[in-house]
Design a protein around this motif. Structure first.
Motif, PDB file in Angstrom:
ATOM      1  N   SER A  31     -10.215  -4.870  -1.051  1.00  0.00           N
ATOM      2  CA  SER A  31      -9.071  -3.462  -0.677  1.00  0.00           C
ATOM      3  C   SER A  31      -9.188  -2.989   0.698  1.00  0.00           C
ATOM      4  O   SER A  31      -9.762  -2.527   1.101  1.00  0.00           O
ATOM      5  CB  SER A  31      -9.782  -2.403  -1.665  1.00  0.00           C
ATOM      6  OG  SER A  31     -11.154  -2.369  -1.382  1.00  0.00           O
ATOM      7  N   LEU A  74      -7.209  -1.098   3.654  1.00  0.00           N
ATOM      8  CA  LEU A  74      -6.581   0.117   4.145  1.00  0.00           C
ATOM      9  C   LEU A  74      -6.126   0.025   5.661  1.00  0.00           C
ATOM     10  O   LEU A  74      -7.118  -0.101   6.546  1.00  0.00           O
ATOM     11  CB  LEU A  74      -7.375   1.279   3.646  1.00  0.00           C
ATOM     12  CG  LEU A  74      -7.007   2.622   4.254  1.00  0.00           C
ATOM     13  CD1 LEU A  74      -5.522   2.803   3.557  1.00  0.00           C
ATOM     14  CD2 LEU A  74      -7.981   3.538   4.084  1.00  0.00           C
ATOM     15  N   HIS A 124      -2.224   0.412   1.720  1.00  0.00           N
ATOM     16  CA  HIS A 124      -3.282  -0.072   0.807  1.00  0.00           C
ATOM     17  C   HIS A 124      -3.137  -0.778  -0.181  1.00  0.00           C
ATOM     18  O   HIS A 124      -2.046  -0.891  -0.456  1.00  0.00           O
ATOM     19  CB  HIS A 124      -4.296   1.413   0.550  1.00  0.00           C
ATOM     20  CG  HIS A 124      -3.391   2.120  -0.439  1.00  0.00           C
ATOM     21  ND1 HIS A 124      -3.634   2.185  -1.853  1.00  0.00           N
ATOM     22  CD2 HIS A 124      -2.459   2.932  -0.396  1.00  0.00           C
ATOM     23  CE1 HIS A 124      -2.886   3.080  -2.409  1.00  0.00           C
ATOM     24  NE2 HIS A 124      -2.127   3.571  -1.561  1.00  0.00           N
TER      25      HIS A 124
END
Length: 158
Positions: A52, A54, A76
């Motif tokens: 993940s 960002l 993101h």
């Protein structure tokens, strides 16, 4: 048996005396859960891989008359891969959920005078030979495109 591994990376940059700020983070996880018999043979195993990232970039420019122009970009994403091995039968599924957003504002005396924004969203899920894909784009608070398909080849990615 349960194993979990987590990696996290974070970087913050400030440039041009604070006028430009950039943040990048990434989180990666790997989890394995397995079951063995008394001879230590694997009977079943689940593996989950998650990533993940960002990214945020923000800039501020001073304008004439004490006004400031502010612009921010944000990206993101969530990516997940699941593998299931149950007594020699292997199945897997994958998920990608991504969003790219951008916004701008003209400020005067800490109050907004003008602003705009846009977002591109992308969602893809694949499992057992099937695939679902959806893209949604917005600009100025209005949905400009919304395409969904049970076939991943029917809609273009962001």
């Amino acid at each position: 048996m349960v194993r979990m591994k987590i990696k996290f990376k974070n970087q913050v940059e400030v440039q041009n005396r604070g006028a430009v700020r950039q943040v990048e983070m990434i989180n990666k996880e790997r989890m394995t859960i397995g079951q063995t018999n008394e001879r230590h043979q694997i009977l079943g195993r689940v593996q989950l891989f998650t990533e993940s990232p960002l990214q945020i970039q923000s800039s501020t420019v001073n304008a004439i008359g004490g006004a400031t122009f502010q612009k921010t970009r944000l990206t993101h994403q969530l990516q997940m891969l699941l593998n299931l091995n149950d007594n020699q039968v292997v199945t897997s599924s994958a998920l990608t959920d991504r969003q790219d957003a951008e916004g701008s504002a003209l400020m005067h005396d800490s109050s907004p005078v003008w602003g705009s924004g846009s977002t591109k969203s992308y969602y893809k899920y694949r499992a057992d030979g099937t695939c679902y894909l959806r893209t949604v784009n917005t600009a100025g608070g209005v949905v400009t495109t919304d395409n969904a398909s049970p076939s991943c080849s029917a809609v273009a990615e962001i």
